[in-house]
Motif scaffolding. Structure first.
Motif, PDB file in Angstrom:
ATOM      1  N   GLU A 189       0.856  -1.178   0.000  1.00  0.00           N
ATOM      2  CA  GLU A 189       0.000   0.000   0.000  1.00  0.00           C
ATOM      3  C   GLU A 189       0.897   1.233   0.000  1.00  0.00           C
ATOM      4  O   GLU A 189       1.915   1.283   0.692  1.00  0.00           O
ATOM      5  CB  GLU A 189      -0.911   0.011   1.231  1.00  0.00           C
ATOM      6  N   ILE A 190       0.535   2.232  -0.813  1.00  0.00           N
ATOM      7  CA  ILE A 190       1.298   3.478  -0.894  1.00  0.00           C
ATOM      8  C   ILE A 190       0.680   4.487   0.066  1.00  0.00           C
ATOM      9  O   ILE A 190      -0.520   4.737   0.021  1.00  0.00           O
ATOM     10  CB  ILE A 190       1.312   4.020  -2.333  1.00  0.00           C
ATOM     11  N   VAL A 191       1.510   5.063   0.924  1.00  0.00           N
ATOM     12  CA  VAL A 191       1.035   5.956   1.976  1.00  0.00           C
ATOM     13  C   VAL A 191       1.599   7.357   1.747  1.00  0.00           C
ATOM     14  O   VAL A 191       2.808   7.567   1.864  1.00  0.00           O
ATOM     15  CB  VAL A 191       1.462   5.450   3.371  1.00  0.00           C
ATOM     16  N   PRO A 192       0.743   8.351   1.420  1.00  0.00           N
ATOM     17  CA  PRO A 192       1.234   9.729   1.272  1.00  0.00           C
ATOM     18  C   PRO A 192       1.273  10.433   2.626  1.00  0.00           C
ATOM     19  O   PRO A 192       0.324  10.358   3.404  1.00  0.00           O
ATOM     20  CB  PRO A 192       0.181  10.355   0.349  1.00  0.00           C
ATOM     21  N   ILE A 193       2.362  11.114   2.914  1.00  0.00           N
ATOM     22  CA  ILE A 193       2.496  11.854   4.172  1.00  0.00           C
ATOM     23  C   ILE A 193       3.092  13.227   3.891  1.00  0.00           C
ATOM     24  O   ILE A 193       4.156  13.337   3.255  1.00  0.00           O
ATOM     25  CB  ILE A 193       3.392  11.096   5.176  1.00  0.00           C
ATOM     26  N   ASP A 194       2.402  14.269   4.340  1.00  0.00           N
ATOM     27  CA  ASP A 194       2.905  15.636   4.225  1.00  0.00           C
ATOM     28  C   ASP A 194       3.714  15.945   5.489  1.00  0.00           C
ATOM     29  O   ASP A 194       3.159  16.068   6.575  1.00  0.00           O
ATOM     30  CB  ASP A 194       1.731  16.614   4.082  1.00  0.00           C
TER      31      ASP A 194
END
Length: 341
Positions: A234-239
């Motif tokens: 799973e690809i997890v975007p984090i700012d």
């Protein structure tokens, strides 16, 4: 090879070889052929080692040799040379299927085809009409990213997720080697070591080298690059701006980021956490401003801890945490039996 002046590859000039590379979506590497002055005869005799010696990556070597083998087979069968080009027309059937280097995505394509067939049978059985139904459409999450690209779309596949990043003039994206599935002609790839971070990248599970993609198209244009993890994930975007510009992850978590993100070595806060916490003594710190994309096995759950809240996580299930979270080990209770089993 119908676009080439001469279908006999042995007679190709350097410009013919460059034109052939463009037909198999490797036109952005024409400078390697220009510098080495490879003609058709040298190309036909080339091995993977020869191609790597002048600057092609391992995956690019495989693609070139595969297309050359297809060309030679077509010649033996009495046909013309075989490039790998595709273009749309005015009909409604302009479907282009790209073969990714990842075997998992090939499996995904087969499962999507089976899904389409199953859905069409269900629609027919219920007396409905299949017109207007796009059974191959995958759930997607669109993220607007400031700094290094225009937007990113994460699509859910059968085996793993896929990240499609839209880039414009001047945009730069960094990704791990092997992550790229396909990209626009106007996106240039450069393999390099991150200045001053090579040892840190190795210790934290990343490779010594990284790929840097730069959009070089004309002003006012934009195009995409597609990335995927090299394992079902799973690809997890984090700012990072939401977490004081730093998070700490398990090793080898980083998939892609902008050029302002640095990788640092983080150590566990105790010997016990290093031995028994499931993540080892060395963790991966991601520092900087902007968005990072992590890859993690299984389904990722997000948990916001309240002040002084404690959460027990099973060994090996920790993906990442912000800089304000303390990480250690604890006894589950119930005696030696629970500790061992």
């Amino acid at each position: 090879m119908s676009n080439l002046p001469n279908d006999n590859a042995q007679d190709w000039t350097v410009q013919d070889v460059i034109q052939w590379l463009d037909s198999i979506s490797l036109g952005h590497k024409d400078d390697l052929i220009q510098k080495s002055q490879w003609n058709g005869q040298l190309l036909l005799e080339a091995t993977a080692a020869d191609l790597q010696e002048i600057g092609f990556t391992g995956l690019q070597c495989k693609k070139i040799l595969r297309e050359l083998q297809r060309y030679k087979q077509n010649q033996d069968d009495g046909g013309g040379g075989g490039g790998s080009t595709a273009a749309g027309n005015n009909s409604s059937d302009n479907l282009l299927l790209l073969q990714a280097e990842n075997a998992s995505l090939k499996q995904e394509l087969a499962e999507l085809r089976a899904m389409v067939t199953s859905l069409q049978k269900q629609v027919t059985a219920t007396g409905g009409s299949s017109s207007g139904i796009d059974a191959t459409r995958r759930p997607a999450t669109t993220i607007h990213v400031a700094g290094f690209c225009r937007q990113a779309v994460i699509e859910q596949g059968a085996q793993t997720q896929v990240l499609t990043v839209s880039m414009g003039p001047g945009d730069v994206l960094r990704a791990e080697p092997g992550a790229m599935v396909h990209m626009s002609y106007y996106i240039k790839m450069d393999t390099k070591t991150s200045s001053g971070q090579g040892l840190g990248r190795l210790l934290t599970g990343q490779g010594l080298f990284l790929n840097e993609f730069t959009y070089v198209g004309p002003p006012g244009t934009a195009d995409t690059i597609c990335l995927t993890p090299d394992f079902p994930a799973e690809i997890v975007p984090i700012d990072l701006s939401h977490y004081r510009n730093k998070i700490i992850c398990q090793r080898a978590s980083l998939l892609a980021s902008g050029p302002t993100i640095n990788v640092s070595v983080e150590f566990t806060q105790s010997l016990g956490a290093g031995f028994f916490g499931g993540e080892g003594f060395v963790l991966q710190g991601l520092n900087g401003t902007g968005m990072v994309f992590l890859n993690a096995r299984g389904t990722v759950l997000k948990k916001e801890l309240r002040a002084n809240e404690r959460l027990i996580v099973a060994t090996g299930n920790l993906v990442a945490f912000s800089n304000g979270v303390q990480y250690g080990i604890t006894n589950m209770g119930g005696g030696l039996k629970n500790d061992l089993f």
